[in-house]
Write a protein that holds these residues in place. Structure first.
Motif, PDB file in Angstrom:
ATOM      1  N   UNK A  71       0.833  -1.246  -0.142  1.00 45.03           N
ATOM      2  CA  UNK A  71      -0.060  -0.016  -0.077  1.00 45.03           C
ATOM      3  C   UNK A  71       0.998   1.297  -0.021  1.00 45.03           C
ATOM      4  N   UNK A  72       0.258   2.166  -0.571  1.00 44.60           N
ATOM      5  CA  UNK A  72       1.252   3.494  -0.533  1.00 44.60           C
ATOM      6  C   UNK A  72       1.443   4.101   0.754  1.00 44.60           C
ATOM      7  N   UNK A  73       2.646   4.681   1.170  1.00 42.17           N
ATOM      8  CA  UNK A  73       2.560   5.221   2.634  1.00 42.17           C
ATOM      9  C   UNK A  73       2.612   6.727   2.322  1.00 42.17           C
ATOM     10  N   UNK A  74       1.477   7.080   2.693  1.00 48.60           N
ATOM     11  CA  UNK A  74       1.100   8.468   2.272  1.00 48.60           C
ATOM     12  C   UNK A  74       1.956   9.358   3.283  1.00 48.60           C
ATOM     13  N   UNK A  75       2.559  10.497   3.053  1.00 46.77           N
ATOM     14  CA  UNK A  75       3.184  11.324   4.243  1.00 46.77           C
ATOM     15  C   UNK A  75       4.677  10.643   4.286  1.00 46.77           C
ATOM     16  N   UNK A  76       5.045   9.658   3.828  1.00 46.90           N
ATOM     17  CA  UNK A  76       6.352   9.238   4.164  1.00 46.90           C
ATOM     18  C   UNK A  76       7.358   9.447   3.184  1.00 46.90           C
ATOM     19  N   UNK A  77       8.262  10.295   3.478  1.00 44.80           N
ATOM     20  CA  UNK A  77       9.382  10.662   2.585  1.00 44.80           C
ATOM     21  C   UNK A  77      10.501   9.549   2.392  1.00 44.80           C
ATOM     22  N   UNK A  78      10.452   8.902   1.361  1.00 47.92           N
ATOM     23  CA  UNK A  78      11.609   7.836   1.193  1.00 47.92           C
ATOM     24  C   UNK A  78      12.952   8.323   1.275  1.00 47.92           C
ATOM     25  N   UNK A  79      13.814   7.466   1.907  1.00 48.84           N
ATOM     26  CA  UNK A  79      15.046   7.991   1.828  1.00 48.84           C
ATOM     27  C   UNK A  79      15.723   7.924   0.307  1.00 48.84           C
ATOM     28  N   UNK A  80      17.012   8.449   0.264  1.00 50.56           N
ATOM     29  CA  UNK A  80      17.447   8.274  -1.006  1.00 50.56           C
ATOM     30  C   UNK A  80      18.181   6.965  -1.176  1.00 50.56           C
ATOM     31  N   UNK A  81      18.583   6.682  -2.429  1.00 59.17           N
ATOM     32  CA  UNK A  81      18.948   5.167  -2.830  1.00 59.17           C
ATOM     33  C   UNK A  81      20.433   5.126  -1.814  1.00 59.17           C
ATOM     34  N   UNK A  82      21.360   5.980  -1.821  1.00 58.23           N
ATOM     35  CA  UNK A  82      22.322   6.030  -1.231  1.00 58.23           C
ATOM     36  C   UNK A  82      22.197   5.299   0.258  1.00 58.23           C
ATOM     37  N   UNK A  83      21.202   6.082   0.979  1.00 57.05           N
ATOM     38  CA  UNK A  83      20.874   5.732   2.321  1.00 57.05           C
ATOM     39  C   UNK A  83      20.340   4.402   2.326  1.00 57.05           C
ATOM     40  N   UNK A  84      19.507   3.978   1.557  1.00 55.61           N
ATOM     41  CA  UNK A  84      19.082   2.792   1.474  1.00 55.61           C
ATOM     42  C   UNK A  84      20.183   1.583   1.306  1.00 55.61           C
ATOM     43  N   UNK A  85      20.915   1.983   0.491  1.00 56.19           N
ATOM     44  CA  UNK A  85      22.005   0.966   0.257  1.00 56.19           C
ATOM     45  C   UNK A  85      22.842   0.871   1.276  1.00 56.19           C
ATOM     46  N   UNK A  86      23.165   1.969   2.136  1.00 56.03           N
ATOM     47  CA  UNK A  86      23.976   1.809   3.378  1.00 56.03           C
ATOM     48  C   UNK A  86      23.115   1.130   4.462  1.00 56.03           C
ATOM     49  N   UNK A  87      21.932   1.337   4.456  1.00 54.46           N
ATOM     50  CA  UNK A  87      21.004   0.330   5.357  1.00 54.46           C
ATOM     51  C   UNK A  87      21.003  -0.971   5.321  1.00 54.46           C
ATOM     52  N   UNK A  88      21.304  -1.372   4.208  1.00 54.68           N
ATOM     53  CA  UNK A  88      21.292  -3.034   3.807  1.00 54.68           C
ATOM     54  C   UNK A  88      22.745  -3.449   3.697  1.00 54.68           C
ATOM     55  N   UNK A  89      23.571  -2.473   3.531  1.00 52.39           N
ATOM     56  CA  UNK A  89      24.912  -3.000   3.604  1.00 52.39           C
ATOM     57  C   UNK A  89      25.075  -3.689   5.048  1.00 52.39           C
ATOM     58  N   UNK A  90      24.714  -3.005   5.884  1.00 53.58           N
ATOM     59  CA  UNK A  90      24.843  -3.556   7.434  1.00 53.58           C
ATOM     60  C   UNK A  90      24.212  -4.892   7.567  1.00 53.58           C
ATOM     61  N   UNK A  91      23.268  -5.366   6.602  1.00 53.67           N
ATOM     62  CA  UNK A  91      22.784  -6.832   6.607  1.00 53.67           C
ATOM     63  C   UNK A  91      23.663  -7.702   5.648  1.00 53.67           C
ATOM     64  N   UNK A  92      24.587  -7.324   5.090  1.00 51.24           N
ATOM     65  CA  UNK A  92      25.425  -8.045   4.039  1.00 51.24           C
ATOM     66  C   UNK A  92      24.908  -7.975   2.872  1.00 51.24           C
ATOM     67  N   UNK A  93      24.184  -6.884   2.457  1.00 56.49           N
ATOM     68  CA  UNK A  93      23.726  -6.649   0.992  1.00 56.49           C
ATOM     69  C   UNK A  93      24.738  -5.994   0.168  1.00 56.49           C
ATOM     70  N   UNK A  94      25.274  -6.572  -0.698  1.00 51.52           N
ATOM     71  CA  UNK A  94      26.145  -6.210  -1.674  1.00 51.52           C
ATOM     72  C   UNK A  94      25.493  -5.366  -2.676  1.00 51.52           C
ATOM     73  N   UNK A  95      26.237  -4.618  -3.699  1.00 51.01           N
ATOM     74  CA  UNK A  95      25.353  -3.792  -4.529  1.00 51.01           C
ATOM     75  C   UNK A  95      24.563  -4.872  -5.706  1.00 51.01           C
ATOM     76  N   UNK A  96      25.122  -5.772  -5.896  1.00 51.51           N
ATOM     77  CA  UNK A  96      24.652  -6.601  -6.794  1.00 51.51           C
ATOM     78  C   UNK A  96      23.415  -7.290  -6.362  1.00 51.51           C
ATOM     79  N   UNK A  97      23.215  -7.616  -5.137  1.00 52.09           N
ATOM     80  CA  UNK A  97      22.308  -8.220  -4.298  1.00 52.09           C
ATOM     81  C   UNK A  97      21.036  -6.913  -4.181  1.00 52.09           C
TER      82      UNK A  97
END
Length: 179
Positions: A71-97
């Motif tokens: 569902x759409x998250x009304x009023x939610x400002x999505x973080x930028x891609x770099x911030x999202x990639x950084x968040x997942x990097x802590x879980x072991x998510x590499x760029x290809x993943x």
């Protein structure tokens, strides 16, 4: 009225892994992942005494979270891609993943994460996604995108825990034993 310690135990048992699932499904959108996992946990904790199959609670929580994430998250400002990639990097998510997960819709990501990362049984993955075909298609599309992203970068992915599971799942599917 339910026992508060039962509710606390439910949240403690499922909270951390559910939040990790939410981070992967939302592609590292920390605020949205936190909101979705908190809502699913609250709803599950309210219904804890009504659960007919408590052993399937993890799948039910992920199904609830996946429906809400679509569902759409009304009023939610999505973080930028770099911030999202950084968040997942802590879980072991590499760029290809990351790129491979980003190529899928929410349900596709949920299918891949539930089946590959969390190792859920087929019945539980079906509970999360509602479709056996969606799981097969999502895994195939994910692996195709993952391999393409890996080759495009012409580098070896970082050897995090998620990467190791993805490589194991890819080897299983490509060998024909994961169908």
């Amino acid at each position: 009225m339910e026992d508060p310690s039962l509710r606390d135990a439910f949240v403690e048992l499922h909270g951390e892994r559910l939040h990790g699932f939410a981070l992967l499904v939302t592609l590292g959108d920390r605020p949205l992942a936190g909101m979705l996992s908190a809502e699913a946990l609250a709803s599950g904790a309210e219904r804890i005494v009504q659960l007919r199959h408590p052993e399937r609670a993890a799948a039910w929580l992920r199904a609830s979270l996946t429906r809400a994430a679509r569902r759409p998250a009304w009023g939610h400002q999505r973080p930028g891609e770099a911030e999202r990639r950084d968040a997942l990097l802590t879980l072991g998510v590499d760029p290809a993943t990351y790129d491979a997960l980003a190529s899928l819709d929410v349900q596709g990501r949920a299918a891949v994460v539930a089946a590959t990362v969390e190792g859920f049984a087929a019945a539980d993955v079906y509970e999360v996604t509602g479709s056996d075909e969606r799981v097969r298609r999502a895994r195939r599309d994910y692996l195709t995108a993952y391999l393409a992203a890996s080759q495009t970068r012409n580098t070896k992915p970082a050897a995090g825990p998620l990467t190791a599971r993805v490589h194991a799942a890819a080897a299983q599917v490509l060998s024909g034993s994961g169908r």
